[in-house]
Write a protein that holds these residues in place. Structure first.
Motif, PDB file in Angstrom:
ATOM      1  N   ASP A  75       1.077  -1.210  -0.031  1.00  0.00           N
ATOM      2  CA  ASP A  75       0.080  -0.440   0.066  1.00  0.00           C
ATOM      3  C   ASP A  75       0.941   1.162   0.027  1.00  0.00           C
ATOM      4  OD1 ASP A  75      -2.536  -0.793  -0.600  1.00  0.00           O
ATOM      5  OD2 ASP A  75      -2.735  -1.253   2.541  1.00  0.00           O
ATOM      6  N   ARG A 148      -5.924   7.526  -6.495  1.00  0.00           N
ATOM      7  CA  ARG A 148      -6.320   6.515  -7.429  1.00  0.00           C
ATOM      8  C   ARG A 148      -7.191   7.164  -8.452  1.00  0.00           C
ATOM      9  NH1 ARG A 148      -8.980   2.460  -3.495  1.00  0.00           N
ATOM     10  NH2 ARG A 148      -7.080   1.323  -2.834  1.00  0.00           N
ATOM     11  N   ASP A 211      -2.381  -1.059  -5.608  1.00  0.00           N
ATOM     12  CA  ASP A 211      -2.041  -2.154  -5.659  1.00  0.00           C
ATOM     13  C   ASP A 211      -2.745  -3.032  -6.336  1.00  0.00           C
ATOM     14  OD1 ASP A 211      -2.633  -1.077  -3.560  1.00  0.00           O
ATOM     15  OD2 ASP A 211      -1.586  -3.399  -2.755  1.00  0.00           O
ATOM     16  N   SER A 213      -4.463  -5.705  -4.433  1.00  0.00           N
ATOM     17  CA  SER A 213      -4.492  -6.778  -3.580  1.00  0.00           C
ATOM     18  C   SER A 213      -5.704  -7.921  -3.845  1.00  0.00           C
ATOM     19  CB  SER A 213      -4.228  -5.733  -2.319  1.00  0.00           C
ATOM     20  OG  SER A 213      -5.278  -4.978  -2.225  1.00  0.00           O
TER      21      SER A 213
HETATM   22 MG   LIG Z   1      -3.713  -1.198  -1.781  1.00  0.00          MG
END
Ligand SMILES: [Mg+2]
Length: 315
Positions: A75, A148, A211, A213
């Motif tokens: 993160d 983001r 990321d 995940s």
């Molecule tokens: Mg993340």
């Protein structure tokens, strides 16, 4: 092992990976941190819960410790930050073999040392199942964190590394296949892309980043949602790991690679910080009718991509 002995042991282990942003670590009521002047502090928190995020019979304790910290570091990487310190709260069953905890910390600390992230505090408690709650702090030059929400129409979409490996291993474990948890296996020991994230942040090349995940289909949808855009990716361009397939690469989680966007005119190298980078698609305008993500199949047809993230161990 008595709690006090365990804390002493953890404190000794933590001393092996010091970070100068930590003025005071384990041993006082609070840790004291001082990020560099002109930097913002990044904070992320993640659970690792037995039978939700790992299984004791599949995942050796070293892998559980490594994965616990890797989730938080990933993160920090996704924001383009540098990790500084971490805080770990552990709930452990009373009947847990003593070496489980030691091996957990061996895996945890090996990764902490590599990224110079200092374990600066935490808590211990008995619990009905193993619960590890990790908080990782990092820093990034003020206002320079990669969000983001920065993807713009026409930007190209990129991923680091290869996709689907972690889910492919999980599938095999589920099918009762024995797989040795060797350090080079990225399911058991994923490598957070901190250096690649930092590289992108320092050069101002990426417009948005996250990321991987939960899985590409879910994580790319987060970028689309936050940026108010849609995306089109091409199945033929996805870097699918050997042994995985397209579905695992699209929807399998826990690859901990970076997904980012950059303007079409940006020249990106083929590798960043030693990790391959692949262009997989383009950011498009979002209309009322367009799905968040379209995928150009290998049959030449464009279809809507459903968001089917990895739901851990749910069947
Ligand atoms: Mg993340």
């Amino acid at each position: 092992m008595k709690e006090r002995q365990l804390i002493e042991k953890i404190r000794r282990l933590a001393a092996a990976s010091q970070n100068r942003a930590v003025l005071r670590g384990i041993g006082d009521d609070c840790a004291i941190l001082r990020p560099r002047a002109g930097h913002d502090l990044l904070v992320t928190t993640d659970f690792s819960i037995e039978d939700v995020h790992f299984r004791r019979k599949w995942h050796p304790a070293e892998s559980v410790g490594h994965r616990c910290l890797a989730r938080g570091l990933s993160d920090i990487a996704a924001m383009g930050g540098t990790p500084l310190a971490c805080f770990l709260s552990l709930g452990l069953p009373d009947n847990l073999p003593r070496n489980w905890t030691e091996n957990f910390f061996r895996g945890f600390q090996a990764l902490a040392r590599r990224f110079r992230v200092q374990l600066a505090g935490g808590d211990l408690s008995s619990a009905p199942a193993i619960v590890a709650d990790i908080i990782v702090l990092g820093q990034v030059p003020s206002g320079r964190a990669l969000l983001r929400s920065g993807a713009r129409v026409g930007d190209r979409i990129y991923v680091t590394g290869a996709l689907g490996h972690s889910a492919a291993v999980l599938k095999q474990l589920r099918n009762a296949k024995k797989i040795r948890a060797i350090p080079s296996n990225a399911h058991f020991f994923p490598q957070p892309r901190v250096d690649a994230g930092l590289w992108l942040q320092q050069r101002g090349l990426a417009t948005a980043m996250i990321d991987l995940s939960d899985g590409l289909s879910v994580d790319l949808a987060h970028i689309c949602q936050e940026s108010g855009v849609s995306a089109r990716i091409a199945a033929a361009n996805l870097p699918v790991t050997k042994g995985a397939d397209l579905l695992l690469a699209l929807h399998g989680g826990e690859d901990y690679e970076l997904l980012f966007t950059a303007p079409a005119r940006s020249r990106l190298p083929r590798r960043i910080a030693g990790v391959p980078v692949t262009e997989i698609g383009v950011i498009q305008k979002r209309t009322n009718y367009s799905p968040a993500i379209e995928i150009l199949g290998e049959n030449g047809r464009v279809t809507a991509l459903a968001q089917r993230g990895w739901e851990h161990f749910k069947q």
